[in-house]
Scaffold this motif. Sequence first.
Motif, mmCIF file in Angstrom:
data_model
loop_
_atom_site.group_PDB
_atom_site.id
_atom_site.type_symbol
_atom_site.label_atom_id
_atom_site.label_comp_id
_atom_site.label_asym_id
_atom_site.label_seq_id
_atom_site.Cartn_x
_atom_site.Cartn_y
_atom_site.Cartn_z
ATOM 1 N N THR A 227 56.864 36.228 32.776
ATOM 2 C CA THR A 227 56.473 34.674 33.103
ATOM 3 C C THR A 227 55.995 34.468 34.404
ATOM 4 N N ASP A 228 55.883 35.565 35.265
ATOM 5 C CA ASP A 228 55.268 35.451 36.710
ATOM 6 C C ASP A 228 54.563 36.595 36.840
ATOM 7 N N ILE A 229 53.472 36.363 37.559
ATOM 8 C CA ILE A 229 52.515 37.674 37.905
ATOM 9 C C ILE A 229 51.932 37.428 39.300
ATOM 10 N N ALA A 230 52.134 38.575 40.127
ATOM 11 C CA ALA A 230 51.249 38.164 41.296
ATOM 12 C C ALA A 230 50.277 39.569 41.455
ATOM 13 N N VAL A 231 49.218 39.075 41.747
ATOM 14 C CA VAL A 231 48.181 40.455 42.174
ATOM 15 C C VAL A 231 47.758 40.161 43.752
ATOM 16 N N LEU A 232 48.207 41.292 44.321
ATOM 17 C CA LEU A 232 48.019 41.309 45.975
ATOM 18 C C LEU A 232 46.922 42.269 46.312
ATOM 19 N N HIS A 233 46.080 41.919 47.046
ATOM 20 C CA HIS A 233 45.271 42.922 47.725
ATOM 21 C C HIS A 233 45.242 43.436 49.143
ATOM 22 N N ALA A 234 44.498 44.404 49.574
ATOM 23 C CA ALA A 234 44.137 44.574 50.923
ATOM 24 C C ALA A 234 42.581 44.424 51.229
ATOM 25 N N ASP A 235 42.248 43.293 51.456
ATOM 26 C CA ASP A 235 40.618 43.052 51.453
ATOM 27 C C ASP A 235 39.710 43.587 50.335
ATOM 28 N N ASN A 236 40.375 43.177 49.073
ATOM 29 C CA ASN A 236 39.723 43.571 47.970
ATOM 30 C C ASN A 236 39.788 42.430 46.838
ATOM 31 N N ALA A 237 39.401 41.289 47.363
ATOM 32 C CA ALA A 237 39.715 40.046 46.658
ATOM 33 C C ALA A 237 38.875 40.033 45.223
ATOM 34 N N VAL A 274 45.191 47.265 45.543
ATOM 35 C CA VAL A 274 45.537 46.179 44.585
ATOM 36 C C VAL A 274 46.559 46.499 44.078
ATOM 37 N N GLY A 275 47.797 45.670 43.857
ATOM 38 C CA GLY A 275 49.066 45.667 43.459
ATOM 39 C C GLY A 275 49.209 44.780 42.360
ATOM 40 N N ILE A 276 49.978 45.003 41.114
ATOM 41 C CA ILE A 276 50.381 44.004 40.083
ATOM 42 C C ILE A 276 51.746 43.965 40.212
ATOM 43 N N MET A 277 52.419 42.663 40.383
ATOM 44 C CA MET A 277 53.845 42.781 40.424
ATOM 45 C C MET A 277 54.250 41.698 39.352
ATOM 46 N N THR A 278 55.142 41.985 38.426
ATOM 47 C CA THR A 278 55.354 41.132 37.534
ATOM 48 C C THR A 278 57.011 40.740 37.321
ATOM 49 N N LEU A 279 57.327 39.502 36.713
ATOM 50 C CA LEU A 279 58.760 39.331 36.455
ATOM 51 C C LEU A 279 58.530 39.071 34.766
ATOM 52 N N ALA A 280 59.092 39.889 34.062
ATOM 53 C CA ALA A 280 59.333 40.021 32.626
ATOM 54 C C ALA A 280 60.463 39.762 32.114
#
Length: 280
Positions: A227-237, A274-280
């Motif tokens: 239902t929710d996804i975050a893609v976070l990065h460290a200066d890698n847009a 780069v990280g992917i975090m999900t709520l499934a």
Amino acid sequence: MSEPRKVRVITDSTADIPLALRRQYDIGVVPLTVRFGAESFEDGVDITPQEFLHRMTTSPELPTTSQPPTPTFSAEFERALAAGQDVVCITISSALSGTYNAARLAAEQVGHERVRVIDSRAATMQLGWIVVEAARAAQAGDDLEGVMARALAARGRAHLFAVLQTLEYVHKGGRIGRAQAIVGSALAIKPVLGVVDGVVTPIERVRTWKKALARAIELASSTGTPTDIAVLHADNARDAEATAETLRARFPDATIVVDWAGSTILTYAGPGAVGIMTLA
């Protein structure tokens, strides 16, 4: 019968919740401290992730992090109680930081039955989605026990898959075993990492960055329909946006956010991650 008290949801800065979401759900954030030698900064308060990463990659000494002092949590709890709110505080995994313990001690010092502290057994936006889910329950009018139950249920639904350009920072920060660091550097392997039962865990080892990122997407997609996804990065847009585009095509109904990781997480993830975090 009187209406249930409103619930204030509080977390720590390692949750990396984007500002818009924090404001939308009125989430309180207690900052950790990041240090370069004798200089200290509050994560997300007086140093931005961009400033932090630049300093980290140019400084002769690696930064260190420390949990918020117990009185900082106490003050945050007392403000909410004084406003007539109950408190659910959800922190980074106790296996990764002393933050949970500081919050737990603060709850004991406040000495109130209206404060609950939860060990998320998670980090960054894996923790963040648990917090957001709890805050959604609070906003919908759930009472203390209802908000806590929603957070605990979300804990089993939140997942994290991260790909690091280098294991140098996570290894030097003591957050992953020496053996994995040596194997990774010797074979030029890009590991896909997760936080499993509260501990940073290598999930798979992939030979190239491109393949590792693709594998992280597959793993994130295999946890269910998020239902929710975050893609976070460290200066890698660039890679973060490309990852988000792939996930948008697969899960058009999901809420997807793309943002920088926070300073505390950057300390261990290092540049380019780069990280992917999900709520499934």
